[in-house]
Scaffold this motif. Structure first.
Motif, mmCIF file in Angstrom:
data_model
loop_
_atom_site.group_PDB
_atom_site.id
_atom_site.type_symbol
_atom_site.label_atom_id
_atom_site.label_comp_id
_atom_site.label_asym_id
_atom_site.label_seq_id
_atom_site.Cartn_x
_atom_site.Cartn_y
_atom_site.Cartn_z
ATOM 1 N N TRP A 287 -74.817 -41.266 74.664
ATOM 2 C CA TRP A 287 -75.453 -39.962 74.868
ATOM 3 C C TRP A 287 -74.411 -38.886 75.177
ATOM 4 C CZ3 TRP A 287 -79.335 -43.022 78.240
ATOM 5 C CH2 TRP A 287 -80.292 -43.606 77.408
ATOM 6 N N ARG A 288 -73.166 -39.295 75.255
ATOM 7 C CA ARG A 288 -72.037 -38.370 75.415
ATOM 8 C C ARG A 288 -72.216 -37.453 76.621
ATOM 9 N NH1 ARG A 288 -68.676 -37.943 71.055
ATOM 10 N NH2 ARG A 288 -69.051 -39.635 69.616
ATOM 11 N N LEU A 289 -72.697 -37.998 77.721
ATOM 12 C CA LEU A 289 -72.926 -37.185 78.920
ATOM 13 C C LEU A 289 -71.606 -36.796 79.576
ATOM 14 C CD1 LEU A 289 -75.905 -39.210 80.408
ATOM 15 C CD2 LEU A 289 -76.001 -37.131 79.045
ATOM 16 N N SER A 290 -70.558 -37.619 79.387
ATOM 17 C CA SER A 290 -69.280 -37.318 80.048
ATOM 18 C C SER A 290 -68.650 -36.065 79.455
ATOM 19 C CB SER A 290 -68.321 -38.502 79.928
ATOM 20 O OG SER A 290 -67.971 -38.702 78.575
ATOM 21 N N LEU B 4 -74.006 -30.824 75.031
ATOM 22 C CA LEU B 4 -74.551 -32.114 74.601
ATOM 23 C C LEU B 4 -74.714 -32.143 73.090
ATOM 24 C CD1 LEU B 4 -77.325 -33.082 77.160
ATOM 25 C CD2 LEU B 4 -75.202 -34.279 76.674
ATOM 26 N N GLU B 5 -74.379 -33.260 72.485
ATOM 27 C CA GLU B 5 -74.600 -33.438 71.051
ATOM 28 C C GLU B 5 -75.161 -34.827 70.820
ATOM 29 O OE1 GLU B 5 -71.515 -31.423 68.236
ATOM 30 O OE2 GLU B 5 -70.457 -32.043 70.046
ATOM 31 N N LEU B 6 -76.032 -34.957 69.831
ATOM 32 C CA LEU B 6 -76.638 -36.267 69.581
ATOM 33 C C LEU B 6 -75.768 -37.090 68.639
ATOM 34 C CD1 LEU B 6 -80.457 -35.596 69.144
ATOM 35 C CD2 LEU B 6 -79.192 -36.278 71.191
ATOM 36 N N ASP B 7 -75.664 -38.354 68.957
ATOM 37 C CA ASP B 7 -74.890 -39.295 68.151
ATOM 38 C C ASP B 7 -75.812 -39.900 67.092
ATOM 39 O OD1 ASP B 7 -73.495 -41.421 67.162
ATOM 40 O OD2 ASP B 7 -73.242 -42.457 69.078
ATOM 41 N N PRO B 8 -75.492 -39.724 65.806
ATOM 42 C CA PRO B 8 -76.398 -40.261 64.769
ATOM 43 C C PRO B 8 -76.541 -41.776 64.842
ATOM 44 C CG PRO B 8 -74.321 -39.532 63.798
ATOM 45 C CD PRO B 8 -74.311 -39.072 65.232
ATOM 46 N N ASP C 154 -67.123 -41.442 66.261
ATOM 47 C CA ASP C 154 -67.320 -40.033 66.584
ATOM 48 C C ASP C 154 -68.671 -39.584 66.021
ATOM 49 O OD1 ASP C 154 -67.016 -39.673 63.904
ATOM 50 O OD2 ASP C 154 -65.050 -38.716 64.007
ATOM 51 N N LEU C 155 -68.935 -38.276 66.064
ATOM 52 C CA LEU C 155 -70.269 -37.804 65.675
ATOM 53 C C LEU C 155 -70.554 -37.957 64.192
ATOM 54 C CD1 LEU C 155 -70.612 -34.686 67.982
ATOM 55 C CD2 LEU C 155 -71.953 -36.785 68.066
ATOM 56 N N ASP C 156 -69.503 -38.150 63.370
ATOM 57 C CA ASP C 156 -69.733 -38.395 61.943
ATOM 58 C C ASP C 156 -69.928 -39.871 61.652
ATOM 59 O OD1 ASP C 156 -69.226 -35.703 61.500
ATOM 60 O OD2 ASP C 156 -67.056 -36.068 61.363
ATOM 61 N N PHE D 207 -76.257 -49.429 78.276
ATOM 62 C CA PHE D 207 -75.084 -49.185 79.114
ATOM 63 C C PHE D 207 -73.904 -48.594 78.341
ATOM 64 C CE2 PHE D 207 -77.726 -52.053 81.512
ATOM 65 C CZ PHE D 207 -77.750 -51.419 82.742
ATOM 66 N N THR D 208 -73.923 -48.681 77.008
ATOM 67 C CA THR D 208 -72.919 -47.894 76.278
ATOM 68 C C THR D 208 -73.437 -46.472 76.111
ATOM 69 O OG1 THR D 208 -73.784 -48.554 74.136
ATOM 70 C CG2 THR D 208 -71.925 -49.814 74.977
ATOM 71 N N ARG D 209 -74.756 -46.310 75.988
ATOM 72 C CA ARG D 209 -75.308 -44.956 75.897
ATOM 73 C C ARG D 209 -74.998 -44.186 77.174
ATOM 74 N NH1 ARG D 209 -80.164 -47.676 73.234
ATOM 75 N NH2 ARG D 209 -79.744 -47.282 71.053
ATOM 76 N N LEU D 210 -75.037 -44.874 78.302
ATOM 77 C CA LEU D 210 -74.735 -44.222 79.584
ATOM 78 C C LEU D 210 -73.233 -44.212 79.857
ATOM 79 C CD1 LEU D 210 -77.628 -45.640 81.791
ATOM 80 C CD2 LEU D 210 -77.143 -43.228 81.397
ATOM 81 N N GLU D 211 -72.435 -44.691 78.911
ATOM 82 C CA GLU D 211 -70.967 -44.718 79.027
ATOM 83 C C GLU D 211 -70.492 -45.492 80.240
ATOM 84 O OE1 GLU D 211 -69.061 -40.835 77.572
ATOM 85 O OE2 GLU D 211 -71.084 -40.258 78.178
#
Lengths: 358, 528
Positions: B515-518, B506-510, B77-79, B64-68
């Protein structure tokens, strides 16, 4: 698992249709006295009572056996359950001990079994040790999905198989018969996994007609059901073909033809009903064999049925879920057998018990 | 025969409506109807392997955090850098024992209630009392506060608290999410998407929440579909059934290279496939034997054959993406079977019957446990078995349930275990390392091995060391691990996903937290 009766051994039943038609023609080659409607009703009732008692016995035996098997498996259930709950990054000795304390897994097994029986008698199947979900709800949810799949598969297999079998029986040894023979071999020798992927590539990826996997719309059921149906349809075709060939060459059919009945009337009155008794019994067996295929097919198509529930239950050592699933499957076996018996009784109402005849 | 046309007609009658309703399915077909706004009138479909068994944040694996849907106090962030989540800022008291988090004032749960300190306290206290979560390892005494200020009191200084507060098990839910017995019955979060429907175990549908206080997501509806088999997921990408397909394994990915309309996204994860060894074993306790095992492994060959990428061969424990911990100055781990044989000979192991080494009548025979949850582990285990056989070490591979590794560790019966370890379960690897490299051993870390210098260096870091002092402590840790090899690194890890050209941005979170869909949008291809 057995694939049912080997081809060619389908027995020719004596004509059942003439049993209650003696009043019309007065000539019944299979000469047994007719039974009244009251006799059939009593036979059905007797059968249902016997089956109900059998169901209770089966449930007690199956769940106790499940419990015993799960407890004799190697490995520590608390660790398995913790792995199911928290995943492989977080399963640790500490989380396993927390699970053990929470669920009382260190109680003696007989106490756990007696506790479970007590709950089951009140129709309480408990909650999943891993997900905490209500087992009755999980099992019914899975069973519903599986029954949809199995029902659609049986329907598709019957339509495909009976059509092909009847066509093949039209001219035994002819081109159609040989073609159907090849289909039977192919359909039965390819594992459901391969059939499923082939169908996905053809119908979903290439043709774009159906979704690849998942659930939620009626369309999602078609490919998994078709996968199961392909495997089944081969043998249904074979059994139908042999039964039709035998029945058509039987004396009572020849007699009917001699009597001047049209081909359609012979088919309806004599061939179909006699083939029916063989087919119904056969389809009953196949409905149970379907469960085997369902587990593989549900996994390939991500279908949330009872096979899916069972696989997770076993993997996680989730005893209440396994017992709930086993009850559902055991009752399904009894239910299918009952339906087959009742259908056969209605198709072939001649008495079976010597007491009635006497 | 009359039966034939009748039966064929029946078959056709049955199949035609089925196909007809199929083409109306809500899959992500390319024939989506464009809405007046130009975006397709259908949900974005995400296919992944995670199943939805439970909505409880402590067991739901962060879905549910992946789906925001739900937020945590701190985000990344992405780093992997910590950024504000529900908390806009945080600071520690002088004595490092009290942390204050200021909540975003406009944050509102999907049911309209305000996000306040009580909701945060409920969430963090639940996670802290659940064994096995990273939050449970933090020395938290109490979580309290009032209004938009959350106060966390510690029993000892713990510099990594903000990183722990970013863990997905600490997602903050509205009071109405909890049942009478305190269990989580539904997920009412404060993120850009709210839950429409959860169908266990297979799907979750979310839609843009009007309570969200940030930029409204361009993609308003999302459907997550759980599909366990990776080949089925790959086919969903090819057929256009899914817009984003997660967890693509290297073999499936290699077969899709030519597919049109699809893009592959990859990100290096802070995950390492490694071998854990029992330091109390007479053979494996000898650093020379551990070095020989490491030298016997053709990591590049295994990475090329099994992971389809030679760059994933591990030369040290920490992957290059973990910039603070990856140490360029370390001598890389190499492959040299001759050197391995001479090290073993020098340690007193001589060839016995069948080529297996012996010493004092004891054969060099070990068991290696692994599990199939990550598809690459069993083939890597057999490759390691073959490599070690070549230098005279006989390995029996046992593929079982993941929990058998901690169980065998606890029972003291573990020789070797092969698994993949996420060293950044929370955004700061230090939190995981403090557990995994603890002197008393750890389920997914060292076993019967300790080093005083390494323990002291980790202690320095935990106390909040910065700058050169921290760099020196990290160098002490990485060089000790490289020399002593209590854990033998095998391969680093890359996560891949396939995206259809209907979606942009879309970018993948390491860290696999979101999933940063928003942040994504429908592309011109989707509208056209």
């Amino acid at each position: 698992m057995s694939t049912g009766a080997p081809a060619g051994t389908a027995t020719t039943p004596p004509d059942v249709t003439d049993g209650d038609r003696t009043d019309q023609d007065g000539a019944a080659p299979a000469a047994l006295p007719p039974v009244t409607d009251g006799g059939v009703g009593r036979a059905v009732l007797l059968l249902l009572v016997r089956r109900a008692l059998q169901a209770v016995g089966v449930v007690v035996a199956v769940t106790t056996a499940c419990f015993a098997i799960m407890h004799t498996l190697p490995g520590d259930a608390a660790y398995r359950i913790a792995a199911g709950r928290y995943g492989y990054d977080f399963v640790t000795a500490a989380s396993a001990e927390a699970v053990r304390a929470e669920l009382g897994l260190d109680r003696p097994p007989w106490q756990q079994l007696v506790g479970w029986w007590g709950d089951a008698a009140r129709l309480q199947l408990g909650t999943s040790l891993v997900t905490g979900a209500d087992v009755r709800h999980e099992v019914l949810h899975g069973l519903g999905h599986t029954l949809q799949l199995a029902g659609l598969a049986l329907l598709l297999a019957s339509v495909l198989g009976i059509a092909a079998g009847a066509a093949a029986a039209h001219r035994p040894g002819g081109a159609v018969d040989r073609l159907v023979g090849t289909w039977v071999v192919l359909a039965r020798s390819l594992p459901p996994f391969v059939v499923g992927l082939l169908l996905v590539v053809l119908l979903a990826v290439q043709a774009g007609l159906l979704p690849v996997a998942g659930s939620g719309t009626p369309a999602h059921a078609v490919l998994p059901a078709l996968t199961l149906a392909v495997g089944l349809s081969g043998l249904v075709a074979r059994v139908t073909r042999d039964a039709v060939v035998h029945v058509r060459s039987s004396e009572y059919v020849r007699f009917a033809q001699t009597r001047g009945l049209g081909a359609g009337a012979v088919l309806r009155r004599h061939v179909l009903r006699n083939v029916g008794t063989t087919l119904v019994a056969y389809l009953g067996v196949q409905a149970l064999v379907l469960v085997e295929g369902v587990i593989v097919v549900e996994s390939v198509f991500a279908w949330p049925g009872i096979g899916h529930t069972l696989v997770h239950g076993v993997f996680w050592r989730d005893v209440p879920v396994i017992q709930g699933t086993a009850i559902a499957l055991a009752l399904a076996v009894v239910a299918v057998n009952t339906v087959v018996d009742v259908a056969t009784l209605l198709l072939d109402p001649r008495p079976r018990e010597t007491a009635v005849v006497a | 025969m009359r039966a034939r046309p009748a039966a064929l007609a029946a078959t056709t009658a049955l199949l035609v409506p089925l196909s007809a309703c199929a083409s109306g399915a809500d899959g992500a077909g390319g024939d989506a109807v464009a809405s007046p706004g130009g975006a397709p009138d259908r949900p974005l479909v995400v296919a992944g392997s995670y199943e939805v068994h439970n909505v409880d944040p402590t067991t739901a694996g962060g879905l549910f955090t992946r789906l925001e849907v739900a937020e945590t106090l701190v985000a990344t962030d992405l780093d992997g850098t910590l950024v504000p989540g529900l908390a806009t800022s945080w600071e520690a008291s002088e004595d490092q024992l009290t942390w204050t988090f200021s909540l975003r004032e406009t944050a509102t749960f999907h049911d309209g209630t305000d996000v306040d300190a009580d909701a945060v306290a409920t969430a963090l206290t639940r996670a802290h009392s659940t064994e096995g979560t990273p939050i449970a390892t933090a020395p938290i005494a109490d979580v309290g506060g009032e209004g938009d200020t959350v106060t966390v009191t510690l029993t000892e200084p713990f510099a990594s608290l903000p990183a722990v507060a970013a863990d997905t098990t600490g997602q903050v839910l509205a009071p109405a999410s909890y049942g009478a017995d305190g269990s989580v019955t539904q997920v009412i979060g404060s993120g850009p998407y709210e839950v429409v429907e959860v169908v266990a175990p297979s799907s979750v549908v979310v839609t843009a929440a009007d309570t969200w206080d940030g930029d409204a997501p361009a993609i308003t509806d999302v459907r997550y579909q759980s599909v366990g088999r990776s080949e089925a997921r790959a086919l969903m990408a090819t057929s256009g059934d899914a817009d984003l397909v997660l967890g693509m394994d290297p073999t499936a990915l290699a077969g899709m290279a030519t597919a049109d309309g699809l893009t592959t996204l990859s990100v290096t994860l802070p995950r390492t496939v490694l071998l854990k060894l029992d330091g109390a074993d007479p053979a494996l306790g000898d650093p020379a034997v551990r070095t020989a095992i490491s030298l016997a492994l053709d990591r590049e060959g295994m990475a090329t054959a099994i992971l389809k990428d030679p760059e994933l061969a591990a030369t040290q424990l920490f992957a290059p993406s973990l910039t603070e911990w990856h140490d360029e100055d370390l001598e890389p781990l190499t492959y040299d079977q001759d050197e391995a044989r001479s090290l073993l000979a020098a340690a007193g192991w001589t060839p016995g019957s069948g080529g297996t080494l012996e010493k004092d009548g004891q054969r060099l025979t070990v068991t290696l446990r692994t599990f199939p949850d990550r598809a690459e582990l069993p083939p890597l285990a057999t490759a390691i078995q073959a490599a070690l056989a070549a230098v005279g070490i006989e390995v029996e591979v046992l593929v079982g349930n993941s929990s058998e590794i901690p169980a065998a560790h606890a029972a003291g019966t573990l020789d070797l275990a092969l698994y993949s370890r996420n060293v950044a379960l929370v955004p700061d690897p230090l939190v995981t390392l403090l557990t995994d490299l603890a002197p008393e051993g750890a389920d997914w870390g060292v076993m019967n091995w300790q080093d005083a210098g390494l323990t002291a260096a980790l202690g320095t870091l935990a106390d909040g060391a910065t700058g050169d002092e921290a760099a020196a402590a990290r160098a002490e840790v990485t060089s000790t691990l490289q020399e002593q090899l209590p854990l033998i690194p095998v391969a680093w890890y890359r996560q891949s996903a396939v995206v259809s050209d209907a979606v942009d941005g879309l970018e993948l979170d390491p860290l696999e937290r979101s999933w940063r869909l928003s942040a994504a949008t429908w592309s011109a291809a989707a509208a056209g």
